[in-house]
Design an enzyme around this catalytic site. Structure first.
Site, PDB file in Angstrom:
ATOM      1  N   ASP A 288       0.848  -1.192   0.000  1.00  0.00           N
ATOM      2  CA  ASP A 288       0.000   0.000   0.000  1.00  0.00           C
ATOM      3  C   ASP A 288       0.882   1.240   0.000  1.00  0.00           C
ATOM      4  OD1 ASP A 288      -2.700   1.073   0.090  1.00  0.00           O
ATOM      5  OD2 ASP A 288      -1.993   2.006   1.942  1.00  0.00           O
TER       6      ASP A 288
ATOM      7  N   GLY B 119      -9.445 -36.179 -35.141  1.00  0.00           N
ATOM      8  CA  GLY B 119      -9.426 -35.459 -36.418  1.00  0.00           C
ATOM      9  C   GLY B 119      -8.141 -34.671 -36.596  1.00  0.00           C
ATOM     10  N   ASP B 120      -7.950 -34.172 -37.832  1.00  0.00           N
ATOM     11  CA  ASP B 120      -6.766 -33.386 -38.156  1.00  0.00           C
ATOM     12  C   ASP B 120      -7.259 -31.982 -38.492  1.00  0.00           C
ATOM     13  OD1 ASP B 120      -4.783 -32.061 -39.593  1.00  0.00           O
ATOM     14  OD2 ASP B 120      -3.963 -33.917 -40.435  1.00  0.00           O
ATOM     15  N   PHE B 121      -6.851 -30.980 -37.750  1.00  0.00           N
ATOM     16  CA  PHE B 121      -7.446 -29.655 -37.960  1.00  0.00           C
ATOM     17  C   PHE B 121      -7.078 -29.042 -39.309  1.00  0.00           C
ATOM     18  CE2 PHE B 121      -4.235 -28.687 -34.454  1.00  0.00           C
ATOM     19  CZ  PHE B 121      -3.210 -28.264 -35.304  1.00  0.00           C
TER      20      PHE B 121
ATOM     21  N   ARG C 170      -0.169 -23.623 -27.781  1.00  0.00           N
ATOM     22  CA  ARG C 170       1.129 -24.035 -28.345  1.00  0.00           C
ATOM     23  C   ARG C 170       0.951 -24.753 -29.689  1.00  0.00           C
ATOM     24  NH1 ARG C 170       4.871 -27.094 -25.890  1.00  0.00           N
ATOM     25  NH2 ARG C 170       6.555 -25.621 -25.702  1.00  0.00           N
TER      26      ARG C 170
END
Ligand SMILES: Cc1cn([C@H]2C[C@H](O)[C@@H](COP(=O)(O)OP(=O)(O)OP(=O)(O)O)O2)c(=O)[nH]c1=O
Length: 632
Positions: free
Chosen positions: A88, A521-523, A538
């Site tokens: 403070d 899945g594969d983006f 990441r």
């Protein structure tokens, strides 16, 4: 970092700054401290008349701010932080305490009082050490204050009002900010400048020295210097066991006085000189004469030269599971460790001594034991273990770095050197080419996400989102923290089928796991699930701008206006002194991947060209920073 060993004492501890003040965050950040920010909700309404001095008021307020946060955090998850710091700052003039002005008129009355006069700025600081017993919080409070005298010039009414209209006074004690426009009002400052800005860093470090290196009475000597006041210092070469902490103390004391611990040539010669002087009781005056004739000792270069040896010592100790072995036992001799892990006694002794010097182990006459840091992060089954990440660094990243020179010359990753063929598909051909390498990589990622997830998940208030999709969310460690933090959130982890096949090895049976779904899945190739919030943790750093454009355009096409996109990455920032990890990580990306680490500006450009706006960044103080933006 050797420059500030006392700050390093807080590494591995959960440190919380109980303050919303951006100045305090900046000061502690630039000192290399890693901490979370949890602003205190304590109302600053203590009765000033009840305190006989202004600093007592500041101390009590600082303490209450820190205790409020410690209590709240302990209640929230029954896991108190290790250290909470509260502060403070007040201005005191003519016996009156001035805090932040309520409005412009109030700012004017404060600044008029300060006009042409000297006043004091006090910052009270409370360091609260916390522990939990049967879910009850136990605290130990250490407090101190610092006073700085500031004198204002004689200022015209016009100037005061112009300053008030700048808006700067409103969130600052006494109604001015010495670090900005308010600096123009000031004729002189006596004392610690940072104290005026909100945090007395120098005194704070001294307090940490007291806390973490308490002197034994008979070890203290008063050493006189020619031109500096006498300082407390320590016998440097006492007995072998206590040598390392005393030399750290020596460095710290010297650092706080702005001296280099090794300023008289090589460290060994300085030590001998000091001891000789202690014994003879002669002053240190000759030492400073020598300094002028000798080149300064390049401590930072020695640190860099030794860096790879230190890394490898830790890697090998992890690989041999030294810390796992010591976890279960209190103390072991080198020969017992050697017998357990089937290694030579002389080799193990050297390794254990090196780990002791690196502050990963403690050594006494009875033998070796883990430090708190090792128990928390290096034991393979500890909650926040980095063991898997270290093994990945040892077995995999290390090899890549031996080809750094080629990577720099060629400007490309070195997969062809390691795997003897160019990787067509970055992940499939490298990290995932066998079950063993796949599990090692997943384990490494799991470790990083576990230690960063909470800071990433809470960097922004995400409670407005009902569904999230963590693209490339690996083992689901971030998803687990997200569902704990946000009780209404459902998270889909979208990952390669190869990864999902193995996630059972990493599944904690945490609360809320029914709200987590794993979708294979594969983006880059497949449709991505619909969600209000997309997460890329990441991921972008692995890829070139071209590939990122493909991915961001796919997310942008899938999500509705108002949807969010959260990135977790190490953001490059030249101004951040402790930001070197991000720059080194960018080299790592060069040797291993198609990507790089990027600055906030680069991320903003990438995001904005796919219709994401309101790009905000939070530097979490942890390994990863968080960036949130909204689809327009
Ligand atoms: C005098 C002076 C104060 N200040 C600031 C430091 C503090 O942030 C603020 C004093 O208010 P404080 O109540 O000490 O702190 P805060 O409200 O900013 O944050 P929190 O209560 O959450 O800890 O004034 C300056 O930035 N420059 C100055 O020159």
């Amino acid at each position: 970092m050797v420059l500030c060993p006392v700050i390093r004492k807080l590494v591995g501890k959960r440190v919380v700054l109980a303050s919303a003040s951006p100045r305090r965050q900046e000061i502690l950040n630039s000192a290399g401290l890693r901490f979370e920010v949890v602003p205190s909700r304590f109302k600053e309404t203590l009765d000033k008349a009840a305190f006989s001095t202004p600093y007592e008021y500041a101390l009590e307020t600082a303490k209450q701010k820190a205790l409020e946060v410690a209590n709240r955090m302990n209640k929230k998850d029954f896991r108190s932080p290790d250290v909470v710091i509260g502060a403070d700052t007040i201005v005191s003039v003519d016996g009156q305490i001035l805090e932040k002005p309520a409005d412009k008129q109030h700012a004017y009355s404060m600044l008029s009082r300060l006009n042409g006069k000297e006043h004091s700025v006090f910052t009270g600081v409370a360091i609260v050490l916390c522990s939990t017993k049967d879910k009850q919080l136990e605290t130990e409070v250490f407090e101190f204050y610092e006073e700085t005298k500031v004198k204002f010039s004689d200022l015209s009414e016009e100037l005061l009002w112009e300053y008030i209209h700048s808006g700067e006074p409103m969130d600052k004690a006494g109604g001015y900010g010495i670090q900005s426009l308010g600096g123009m009002l000031v004729e002189y400052v006596h004392g610690d400048f940072l104290n005026v800005v909100g945090f007395p860093l120098n005194h704070f470090c001294k307090k940490l020295v007291e806390l973490y290196y308490p002197p034994s009475k008979d070890a203290i000597h008063h050493v006189k210097h020619d031109s500096v006041p006498s300082v407390e210092t320590f016998e440097v070469l006492s007995d072998e066991e206590s040598g390392s902490s005393n030399s750290t103390q020596q460095n710290v004391t010297s650092m706080l006085k702005g001296e280099s611990a090794f300023s008289c040539g090589d460290p060994g010669s300085l030590r001998k000189k000091e001891v000789a002087q202690h014994v003879s009781g002669e002053p240190m005056a000759n030492c400073s004469e020598n300094v002028e004739n000798q080149a300064p000792f390049p401590t930072i270069l020695i640190e860099l030269l030794d860096g790879f040896k230190a890394s490898k010592a830790m890697f090998v100790a992890c690989k041999l599971k030294v810390f796992d072995l010591l976890k279960g036992k209190d103390i072991l001799k080198a020969k017992d460790v050697a017998a357990h892990i089937n290694a030579s006694v002389c080799g193990i002794e050297r390794l254990l001594d090196a780990c002791t010097a690196l502050e990963l182990l403690n050594k006494t006459n009875e033998g070796y034991s883990n430090t708190e840091l090792a128990n928390k992060f290096l034991v393979s089954d500890s909650e926040y273990s980095l063991h898997g990440f270290i093994i990945h660094a040892n077995d995999y990243v290390w090899q890549f770095f031996t080809h750094l020179e080629s990577a720099v010359k060629e400007g490309t990753n070195q997969n062809h050197q390691i795997f003897e063929k160019k990787a067509q598909n970055l992940f499939q051909d490298t990290f995932y080419h066998s079950r063993e390498t796949k599990l090692r990589f997943m384990n490494a990622m799991h470790c990083i996400i576990k230690v960063t997830a909470r800071d990433v998940a809470t960097a922004f208030d995400l409670s407005g989102f009902r569904s999230a999709c963590d693209l490339g969310g690996c083992t689901g460690a971030l998803a687990h923290v997200l569902v704990q933090e946000y009780p209404d959130l459902h998270v889909t982890v979208f990952e390669l089928p190869d990864v999902i096949e193995n996630i059972s090895c990493f599944q904690p049976l945490g609360q809320g796991s029914s709200r987590i779904t794993f979708t294979p899945g594969d983006f880059f190739k497949d449709n991505i699930p619909k969600a209000d919030l997309y997460i890329l943790s990441r991921i972008l750093h692995d890829w070139s701008d071209d590939k990122i454009d493909i991915l961001l355009s796919k997310i942008s096409d899938t999500c509705k206006p108002g949807s969010g996109l959260l990135l977790a990455e190490m953001v490059l920032d030249k101004k951040r002194r402790h930001g070197r990890s991000a720059w080194l990580q960018s080299l790592n990306m060069l040797v291993q991947t198609e990507g790089k680490e990027r600055s906030c500006f680069e991320y903003r450009c990438l995001l904005e060209r796919h219709g994401f706006r309101n790009v905000q960044i939070v530097q979490t103080g942890n390994w990863l920073d968080a960036i949130l933006c909204t689809k327009c």
